[in-house]
Design a protein around this motif. Structure first.
Motif, PDB file in Angstrom:
ATOM      1  N   GLN A 240       6.032  -1.149  11.308  1.00 42.50           N
ATOM      2  CA  GLN A 240       5.205  -2.248  10.834  1.00 42.50           C
ATOM      3  C   GLN A 240       5.825  -2.757   9.537  1.00 42.50           C
ATOM      4  O   GLN A 240       6.875  -2.275   9.102  1.00 42.50           O
ATOM      5  N   PHE A 241       5.126  -3.695   8.893  1.00 44.00           N
ATOM      6  CA  PHE A 241       5.621  -4.244   7.637  1.00 44.00           C
ATOM      7  C   PHE A 241       4.488  -4.195   6.608  1.00 44.00           C
ATOM      8  O   PHE A 241       3.424  -4.771   6.821  1.00 44.00           O
ATOM      9  N   HIS A 242       4.745  -3.454   5.522  1.00 41.71           N
ATOM     10  CA  HIS A 242       3.732  -3.217   4.501  1.00 41.71           C
ATOM     11  C   HIS A 242       4.205  -3.726   3.141  1.00 41.71           C
ATOM     12  O   HIS A 242       5.405  -3.683   2.830  1.00 41.71           O
ATOM     13  N   PHE A 243       3.272  -4.178   2.350  1.00 40.87           N
ATOM     14  CA  PHE A 243       3.541  -4.526   0.949  1.00 40.87           C
ATOM     15  C   PHE A 243       3.212  -3.319   0.089  1.00 40.87           C
ATOM     16  O   PHE A 243       2.156  -2.697   0.241  1.00 40.87           O
TER      17      PHE A 243
ATOM     18  N   LEU B 213      -4.811  -1.725  -5.645  1.00 43.35           N
ATOM     19  CA  LEU B 213      -4.517  -1.019  -4.405  1.00 43.35           C
ATOM     20  C   LEU B 213      -3.011  -0.851  -4.251  1.00 43.35           C
ATOM     21  O   LEU B 213      -2.236  -1.744  -4.592  1.00 43.35           O
ATOM     22  N   LYS B 214      -2.596   0.272  -3.710  1.00 43.52           N
ATOM     23  CA  LYS B 214      -1.166   0.602  -3.642  1.00 43.52           C
ATOM     24  C   LYS B 214      -0.429  -0.107  -2.515  1.00 43.52           C
ATOM     25  O   LYS B 214       0.776  -0.347  -2.603  1.00 43.52           O
ATOM     26  N   THR B 215      -1.141  -0.417  -1.435  1.00 43.15           N
ATOM     27  CA  THR B 215      -0.474  -0.875  -0.230  1.00 43.15           C
ATOM     28  C   THR B 215      -1.292  -1.962   0.459  1.00 43.15           C
ATOM     29  O   THR B 215      -2.521  -1.943   0.411  1.00 43.15           O
ATOM     30  N   VAL B 216      -0.583  -2.884   1.111  1.00 41.32           N
ATOM     31  CA  VAL B 216      -1.215  -3.794   2.068  1.00 41.32           C
ATOM     32  C   VAL B 216      -0.554  -3.548   3.416  1.00 41.32           C
ATOM     33  O   VAL B 216       0.663  -3.695   3.547  1.00 41.32           O
ATOM     34  N   GLU B 217      -1.342  -3.132   4.399  1.00 41.90           N
ATOM     35  CA  GLU B 217      -0.850  -3.015   5.774  1.00 41.90           C
ATOM     36  C   GLU B 217      -1.192  -4.311   6.488  1.00 41.90           C
ATOM     37  O   GLU B 217      -2.363  -4.653   6.639  1.00 41.90           O
TER      38      GLU B 217
ATOM     39  N   HIS C  28       8.924 -11.766  10.370  1.00 40.63           N
ATOM     40  CA  HIS C  28       8.795 -12.845   9.386  1.00 40.63           C
ATOM     41  C   HIS C  28       8.100 -12.387   8.112  1.00 40.63           C
ATOM     42  O   HIS C  28       8.182 -13.048   7.084  1.00 40.63           O
ATOM     43  N   LYS C  29       7.439 -11.247   8.157  1.00 41.16           N
ATOM     44  CA  LYS C  29       6.745 -10.727   6.972  1.00 41.16           C
ATOM     45  C   LYS C  29       7.729 -10.231   5.906  1.00 41.16           C
ATOM     46  O   LYS C  29       7.380 -10.144   4.728  1.00 41.16           O
ATOM     47  N   ILE C  30       8.956  -9.882   6.330  1.00 39.71           N
ATOM     48  CA  ILE C  30       9.932  -9.341   5.382  1.00 39.71           C
ATOM     49  C   ILE C  30      10.213 -10.339   4.266  1.00 39.71           C
ATOM     50  O   ILE C  30      10.245  -9.982   3.084  1.00 39.71           O
ATOM     51  N   ALA C  31      10.427 -11.585   4.610  1.00 41.34           N
ATOM     52  CA  ALA C  31      10.738 -12.613   3.611  1.00 41.34           C
ATOM     53  C   ALA C  31       9.590 -12.832   2.644  1.00 41.34           C
ATOM     54  O   ALA C  31       9.774 -13.452   1.584  1.00 41.34           O
ATOM     55  N   ARG C  32       8.428 -12.301   2.965  1.00 47.48           N
ATOM     56  CA  ARG C  32       7.245 -12.491   2.128  1.00 47.48           C
ATOM     57  C   ARG C  32       6.847 -11.204   1.409  1.00 47.48           C
ATOM     58  O   ARG C  32       5.728 -11.062   0.964  1.00 47.48           O
ATOM     59  N   GLY C  33       7.794 -10.269   1.318  1.00 47.32           N
ATOM     60  CA  GLY C  33       7.587  -9.084   0.500  1.00 47.32           C
ATOM     61  C   GLY C  33       7.032  -7.881   1.211  1.00 47.32           C
ATOM     62  O   GLY C  33       6.704  -6.874   0.573  1.00 47.32           O
ATOM     63  N   TYR C  34       6.945  -7.933   2.525  1.00 42.88           N
ATOM     64  CA  TYR C  34       6.434  -6.807   3.314  1.00 42.88           C
ATOM     65  C   TYR C  34       7.623  -6.101   3.965  1.00 42.88           C
ATOM     66  O   TYR C  34       8.332  -6.687   4.781  1.00 42.88           O
TER      67      TYR C  34
END
Length: 421
Positions: free
Chosen positions: A202-205, A347-351, A358-364
Motif C-alpha cells: 500500500q502507500f502510506h504517509f 498522528l504518525k501515519t496516514v493509511e 499515483h499516491k507516491i508523487a503526493r508523499g505516500y
C-alpha cells in the motif's frame, strides 16, 4: 474445540459477544508479536510474563462498534456472502481471545485477491468456496487479527486461536482460511503454524514530526513541491470550500450527502457498493468521534467527500465519492487534507487505502502489507506456496524501487541547491 483449559467456539453474530469483552481483547496490550517469544518460554517450562511492556493502541476497525455496524446494517451478513463465524476463546469462563471471521461464498470486498487461486482449484476439480476470511469486511487496513486480552497465557491463547481457525476450516468444509492485513508479527506467528505467507503493498504517509503542511513540502524535491501546490490551488479554483467534520459536526444531512457520493462513485468502480445507508447512521451514532469526514462544498451544496477513521496514532483513509468532478479535487479531499489532519492531530501515519501508485508523487510511500493463508488440500497448498515464494520476491523488489523513486529530496533535506518555487 478445546485446548487444555481454553475452550473455543464460533458464533454467528457479533451480538453474541459482549461489547466489553470484545473491546477488552481488541484494545489489549497483549502484543501478538510476543506470541513466539512466549511459546519459546512455555516450551522451556519457564514462567510466562504478562505483556506489560506493550503499548495499547486503538484501531477503530477492530472495535465492537465497527463490526456491529457492519452486521446490524446488513452490509456484512450471510445474504451478502459474509456469514459471521467469529472465533471466541474462553478461559475460566471469561472471553480471552477473538478472531473476527466470516464464512465467504465469494472473494469480493477483501482487497487481497485470490480469484486466480479459486479459478485454478475449481478447474482442477476442487471446490474453493466456502472459505473462511479472518478480516475486517471491505476494509484494507492493517490491524490485529488475533485479538487477545491481557494475560500471562498470551502464547497459549494465540496458539489455541490459530489451531481453532484450522479446526473451524474443517468443521465448515471450507477450502481455506485467509487472515488478511495482519500485523507483521502475527503473520510470522501464523507461518510457524502452517499458514502460507503473502505480501502486498500500500502507500502510506509518515509524519516526521511536521508542524505544518509546508514543513512536509520542504522535504520534497522542487518538481513535486510545485506540483502539489498547483494541485491544491486548482482543486479549489471553482469556489470550492473544504470542511473537516468530526463528532457532533457530522449531521445526518452530511451522512446523506456522503452516501450519495459513495453510491455514485462505487457503482462506477465496483458495480455494486458494499455498504448500506444504515451503516453510516450506525457509525454516526456509535463512532462519530472516530470519524473525520472531509467534505467539499460548492454554491452551498455538498459535492464530494472522503471518510477517514481516527486511530490512536494513525488516520485510516477509506473511500471517497463525488457528484461533481473538478481537477485535482480527489487528491485534495483524500490525500492532502488527510495529511493536514494528521499533522494537526499529531498522528504518525496516514493509511490511504488499497493500491494507487499515483499516491507516491503526493508523499505516500510504499509499505508492505501481510496476510497468512491456510490451504487444506496438500497438493493445492504446495502450488500456492510456490507461487507465493515468487510473489513475495516481486513485492519486495517493487517496494524498494518505488521508494527510491519517491518525491523526497535526496541526501540532506535542508539543502538549498534547488530551483526556487
Amino acid at each position: 474445540m478445546t485446548s487444555s483449559d481454553i475452550t473455543l467456539e464460533a458464533v454467528s453474530s457479533i451480538s453474541q459477544i459482549a461489547a466489553a469483552d470484545w473491546d477488552a481483547c481488541a484494545t489489549s496490550r497483549a502484543d501478538p508479536g510476543d506470541l513466539q517469544e512466549l511459546d519459546t518460554l512455555a516450551a522451556a517450562r519457564q514462567p510466562q510474563p504478562p505483556c506489560s511492556t506493550s503499548v495499547t493502541t486503538y484501531n477503530p476497525f477492530v472495535s465492537h462498534a465497527f463490526f456491529s455496524a457492519l452486521e446490524k446494517s446488513n452490509s456484512a451478513c450471510a445474504r451478502t456472502g459474509w456469514g459471521p463465524r467469529h472465533l471466541v476463546a474462553r478461559q475460566h469462563g471469561g472471553v480471552v481471545g477473538i478472531v473476527p471471521c466470516y464464512l465467504k461464498s465469494h472473494s469480493q470486498g477483501e482487497y487481497v485477491f485470490d480469484r486466480g487461486w479459486a479459478d485454478a482449484y475449481e478447474r482442477a476439480g476442487g471446490q474453493y468456496y466456502p472459505k473462511l476470511q479472518a478480516s475486517v469486511p471491505f476494509t484494507p487496513a492493517t490491524g490485529p487479527r488475533l485479538l487477545i486480552r491481557d494475560s500471562s497465557d498470551t502464547g497459549r491463547i494465540g496458539a489455541a486461536l490459530a489451531g481453532g481457525l484450522v479446526g473451524l476450516c474443517d468443521a465448515t468444509n471450507a477450502s481455506s482460511v485467509h487472515v488478511t492485513f495482519a500485523k507483521e508479527r502475527e503473520w510470522n506467528f501464523l507461518a510457524g503454524r502452517g499458514f502460507l505467507e503473502r505480501t502486498d503493498q500500500q502507500f502510506h504517509f509518515h509524519n516526521a514530526g511536521y508542524r505544518t503542511f509546508d514543513d512536509f513540502l520542504a522535504t520534497l524535491n522542487s518538481r513535486h513541491r510545485k506540483a502539489i501546490k498547483r494541485e491544491r490551488r486548482d482543486a479549489l479554483a471553482n469556489g470550492i470550500t473544504i470542511h473537516a467534520l468530526t463528532g457532533a459536526d457530522i449531521t445526518e444531512d452530511a451522512w446523506e450527502a456522503f452516501y450519495e457520493f459513495y453510491m455514485e462513485t462505487g457503482s462506477r468502480k465496483w458495480g455494486r457498493p458494499y455498504l448500506t445507508r444504515a451503516f453510516y447512521s450506525l457509525i454516526g451514532e456509535t463512532m462519530a468521534k472516530d470519524v473525520a469526514l472531509i467534505m467539499a462544498k460548492r454554491d452551498g451544496k455538498w459535492i464530494a467527500g472522503a471518510i477517514n477513521f481516527i486511530g490512536s496514532d494513525t488516520l485510516f483513509g477509506r473511500h471517497w465519492g463525488a457528484i461533481e468532478h473538478h481537477p485535482f479535487l480527489h487528491f485534495e479531499v483524500c490525500y492532502y487534507q488527510a495529511i493536514d489532519f494528521a499533522i494537526a492531530r499529531g498522528l504518525k501515519t496516514v493509511e490511504a487505502g488499497a493500491q494507487g501508485e499515483h499516491k507516491i508523487a503526493r508523499g505516500y510511500l510504499p509499505q508492505t502489507t501481510y496476510s497468512a493463508h491456510y490451504i487444506a488440500d496438500p497438493g493445492f497448498r504446495r502450488a500456492v506456496a510456490d507461487y507465493l515464494t515468487h510473489e513475495r520476491a516481486h513485492v519486495a523488489a517493487a517496494v524498494r524501487e518505488l521508494t527510491e523513486a519517491g518525491p523526497f529530496r535526496k541526501g540532506d533535506i535542508h539543502s538549498t541547491h534547488e530551483e526556487p518555487d
